[in-house]
Design a protein around this motif. Sequence first.
Motif, PDB file in Angstrom:
ATOM      1  N   VAL A 195       0.843  -1.194   0.000  1.00  0.00           N
ATOM      2  CA  VAL A 195       0.000   0.000   0.000  1.00  0.00           C
ATOM      3  C   VAL A 195       0.882   1.249   0.000  1.00  0.00           C
ATOM      4  O   VAL A 195       0.613   2.224  -0.718  1.00  0.00           O
ATOM      5  CB  VAL A 195      -0.962  -0.003   1.201  1.00  0.00           C
ATOM      6  CG1 VAL A 195      -1.727   1.320   1.283  1.00  0.00           C
ATOM      7  CG2 VAL A 195      -1.948  -1.168   1.089  1.00  0.00           C
ATOM      8  N   ALA A 196       1.960   1.221   0.781  1.00  0.00           N
ATOM      9  CA  ALA A 196       2.885   2.354   0.799  1.00  0.00           C
ATOM     10  C   ALA A 196       3.575   2.518  -0.553  1.00  0.00           C
ATOM     11  O   ALA A 196       3.759   3.642  -1.042  1.00  0.00           O
ATOM     12  CB  ALA A 196       3.921   2.165   1.908  1.00  0.00           C
ATOM     13  N   LEU A 197       3.955   1.410  -1.171  1.00  0.00           N
ATOM     14  CA  LEU A 197       4.598   1.477  -2.487  1.00  0.00           C
ATOM     15  C   LEU A 197       3.644   2.084  -3.517  1.00  0.00           C
ATOM     16  O   LEU A 197       4.059   2.886  -4.364  1.00  0.00           O
ATOM     17  CB  LEU A 197       5.025   0.077  -2.926  1.00  0.00           C
ATOM     18  CG  LEU A 197       5.833  -0.013  -4.230  1.00  0.00           C
ATOM     19  CD1 LEU A 197       7.207   0.623  -4.055  1.00  0.00           C
ATOM     20  CD2 LEU A 197       5.982  -1.468  -4.684  1.00  0.00           C
ATOM     21  N   THR A 198       2.374   1.721  -3.440  1.00  0.00           N
ATOM     22  CA  THR A 198       1.384   2.293  -4.351  1.00  0.00           C
ATOM     23  C   THR A 198       1.236   3.792  -4.118  1.00  0.00           C
ATOM     24  O   THR A 198       1.057   4.572  -5.070  1.00  0.00           O
ATOM     25  CB  THR A 198       0.024   1.589  -4.179  1.00  0.00           C
ATOM     26  OG1 THR A 198       0.195   0.184  -4.395  1.00  0.00           O
ATOM     27  CG2 THR A 198      -0.999   2.117  -5.169  1.00  0.00           C
ATOM     28  N   LEU A 199       1.335   4.213  -2.862  1.00  0.00           N
ATOM     29  CA  LEU A 199       1.266   5.643  -2.554  1.00  0.00           C
ATOM     30  C   LEU A 199       2.475   6.381  -3.125  1.00  0.00           C
ATOM     31  O   LEU A 199       2.345   7.504  -3.636  1.00  0.00           O
ATOM     32  CB  LEU A 199       1.171   5.845  -1.043  1.00  0.00           C
ATOM     33  CG  LEU A 199       1.058   7.291  -0.544  1.00  0.00           C
ATOM     34  CD1 LEU A 199      -0.094   8.029  -1.219  1.00  0.00           C
ATOM     35  CD2 LEU A 199       0.893   7.314   0.977  1.00  0.00           C
ATOM     36  N   VAL A 200       3.649   5.770  -3.065  1.00  0.00           N
ATOM     37  CA  VAL A 200       4.841   6.364  -3.681  1.00  0.00           C
ATOM     38  C   VAL A 200       4.608   6.555  -5.176  1.00  0.00           C
ATOM     39  O   VAL A 200       4.929   7.603  -5.756  1.00  0.00           O
ATOM     40  CB  VAL A 200       6.083   5.469  -3.445  1.00  0.00           C
ATOM     41  CG1 VAL A 200       7.275   5.971  -4.262  1.00  0.00           C
ATOM     42  CG2 VAL A 200       6.445   5.431  -1.968  1.00  0.00           C
ATOM     43  N   TRP A 201       4.037   5.531  -5.800  1.00  0.00           N
ATOM     44  CA  TRP A 201       3.731   5.593  -7.237  1.00  0.00           C
ATOM     45  C   TRP A 201       2.729   6.709  -7.533  1.00  0.00           C
ATOM     46  O   TRP A 201       2.907   7.485  -8.481  1.00  0.00           O
ATOM     47  CB  TRP A 201       3.190   4.239  -7.685  1.00  0.00           C
ATOM     48  CG  TRP A 201       2.728   4.152  -9.102  1.00  0.00           C
ATOM     49  CD1 TRP A 201       3.501   4.209 -10.224  1.00  0.00           C
ATOM     50  CD2 TRP A 201       1.376   3.970  -9.551  1.00  0.00           C
ATOM     51  NE1 TRP A 201       2.719   4.070 -11.352  1.00  0.00           N
ATOM     52  CE2 TRP A 201       1.410   3.917 -10.968  1.00  0.00           C
ATOM     53  CE3 TRP A 201       0.155   3.837  -8.901  1.00  0.00           C
ATOM     54  CZ2 TRP A 201       0.258   3.748 -11.731  1.00  0.00           C
ATOM     55  CZ3 TRP A 201      -0.995   3.661  -9.663  1.00  0.00           C
ATOM     56  CH2 TRP A 201      -0.935   3.622 -11.063  1.00  0.00           C
ATOM     57  N   GLU A 202       1.677   6.801  -6.709  1.00  0.00           N
ATOM     58  CA  GLU A 202       0.673   7.839  -6.919  1.00  0.00           C
ATOM     59  C   GLU A 202       1.283   9.229  -6.786  1.00  0.00           C
ATOM     60  O   GLU A 202       1.011  10.125  -7.599  1.00  0.00           O
ATOM     61  CB  GLU A 202      -0.474   7.681  -5.925  1.00  0.00           C
ATOM     62  CG  GLU A 202      -1.559   8.735  -6.100  1.00  0.00           C
ATOM     63  CD  GLU A 202      -2.684   8.587  -5.091  1.00  0.00           C
ATOM     64  OE1 GLU A 202      -3.814   8.275  -5.502  1.00  0.00           O
ATOM     65  OE2 GLU A 202      -2.417   8.788  -3.889  1.00  0.00           O
ATOM     66  N   LYS A 203       2.113   9.428  -5.777  1.00  0.00           N
ATOM     67  CA  LYS A 203       2.757  10.729  -5.599  1.00  0.00           C
ATOM     68  C   LYS A 203       3.662  11.051  -6.785  1.00  0.00           C
ATOM     69  O   LYS A 203       3.793  12.213  -7.189  1.00  0.00           O
ATOM     70  CB  LYS A 203       3.551  10.742  -4.288  1.00  0.00           C
ATOM     71  CG  LYS A 203       2.671  10.775  -3.037  1.00  0.00           C
ATOM     72  CD  LYS A 203       3.468  10.481  -1.775  1.00  0.00           C
ATOM     73  CE  LYS A 203       4.430  11.601  -1.429  1.00  0.00           C
ATOM     74  NZ  LYS A 203       3.717  12.817  -0.975  1.00  0.00           N
ATOM     75  N   GLY A 204       4.289  10.014  -7.351  1.00  0.00           N
ATOM     76  CA  GLY A 204       5.110  10.220  -8.535  1.00  0.00           C
ATOM     77  C   GLY A 204       4.284  10.657  -9.734  1.00  0.00           C
ATOM     78  O   GLY A 204       4.686  11.537 -10.507  1.00  0.00           O
ATOM     79  N   LEU A 205       3.107  10.035  -9.897  1.00  0.00           N
ATOM     80  CA  LEU A 205       2.205  10.444 -10.976  1.00  0.00           C
ATOM     81  C   LEU A 205       1.728  11.878 -10.773  1.00  0.00           C
ATOM     82  O   LEU A 205       1.655  12.673 -11.722  1.00  0.00           O
ATOM     83  CB  LEU A 205       0.997   9.504 -11.029  1.00  0.00           C
ATOM     84  CG  LEU A 205       1.230   8.055 -11.453  1.00  0.00           C
ATOM     85  CD1 LEU A 205      -0.081   7.277 -11.370  1.00  0.00           C
ATOM     86  CD2 LEU A 205       1.797   7.978 -12.862  1.00  0.00           C
TER      87      LEU A 205
END
Length: 431
Positions: free
Chosen positions: A44-54
């Motif tokens: 879930v944290a990794l997905t949040l990192v990805w979202e912040k990158g987008l």
Amino acid sequence: VVGREVFGDDYVSRDQLTRLHMYYGGAMDCDHWHQGAGFVTSHVALTLVWEKGLQAIEPSIAAPYWDFTLESTFFGSSDWHDSKIFSSDWFGEGSPDNELHTVTEGRWSFVPMMMNSAGYTKWHNAYGLMRAPWNLDSTPFVTRSMNIYGLENNLKPSGCEEYHRTLKKSNWMSLAKVLNSAAHGHIHETMGGAWNHPFEAVVADIEDPPLAVFQFAHWIQSSSKILWRAGVVKCSDSCDMSTPTSECNCACDEKAIAGRRSYEVLDEYGLLDSLTFFDSDLNTLDSSKFKDHKGSIREVIQGHTKEESKEIYDSMLDNLCTPGHLGDMFQASSPNDVTFWVIHSTIDRVWHFMRLGDTEYDQTWEATTPCYGHNPKNFQPFSSLFGDDHDKYYTNKELYDLLSPTSDSLPYVYDNFEWPHCTFLGYRMTN
């Protein structure tokens, strides 16, 4: 570096994210991000990192979620790849029918794998591609297949039954386990697939494979990985891109086996307790056949001669000495496939629903494993995810609290917690 100069510090590349997942999921000692409670917080944290990158590129973007219970409900195991999400406008073909096993049309066609990655990541395959060390596929693009070692996969994504079962859990430890297994389901295997393995020749001679054949096929990849981590399976260290796969492969190391019989090797790593196999007459063989009521190994399997038993045990081990070639979603380089990024938000959505419910819920996180990454005080490689100046890594317990849907720091919400197709089928999707 260029991306951060243009878009800011939150920018992150696909290769960075894949390297991170490879480092924790492809390590030699144990899997620090899967098969334990840390799976949930890390992904879930990794997905949040990805979202912040987008959002560093386009602030209006939010991470989507793929509710694959829809595919499970309205399709069968043989046709769920016909869902519209596998059109060229969406994720691209679910099971490409070409020698490369790669999508050739649409925005996700010919997605490249990082080559010559040895100087960038600790974990890579012998061809220098940023794939798991046990996946010696030289294809330079992201791969997929609906087949599993010569069989048309008889599994499909988790559906209403699995999610209904998830919602019945009453404590974090059991919920984390089911989020890692039943709710997460077979999505990685059914998206990635596997091929180029000796088991395909066995399957080719079976006109109507019984369930036991499929069950063993589903276990090859994970069992082979167990033997790789144990040092029994050794894979080529370095191969030129022109080296044929027949010369660049994984195999059991005779020195590691050290004269032990096949059933002794299988038992030492717990495989006789979990594997299902079959004999020449396609009769099912499982732990009840391999061991007696006291848990002792049967050198001679019930209903078989000593020679037949040896052949069965040898065949089991031989087929686990290599995982063959794995579609990228079926191993540690799965973040290379776009579908990776829309499945863990689906898990998070269920987790939110559970935590917002009125049902009494025990949130105790017990320290139960020697594998770092799955206990509450273990650190995860994430910082400054919640608009804070958190200059140190979060622990699992800190992430557990910060990722709560009631946390003021959480930067996202879900649009709904509804599964109308499940309700229509009679499941009470309540929390």
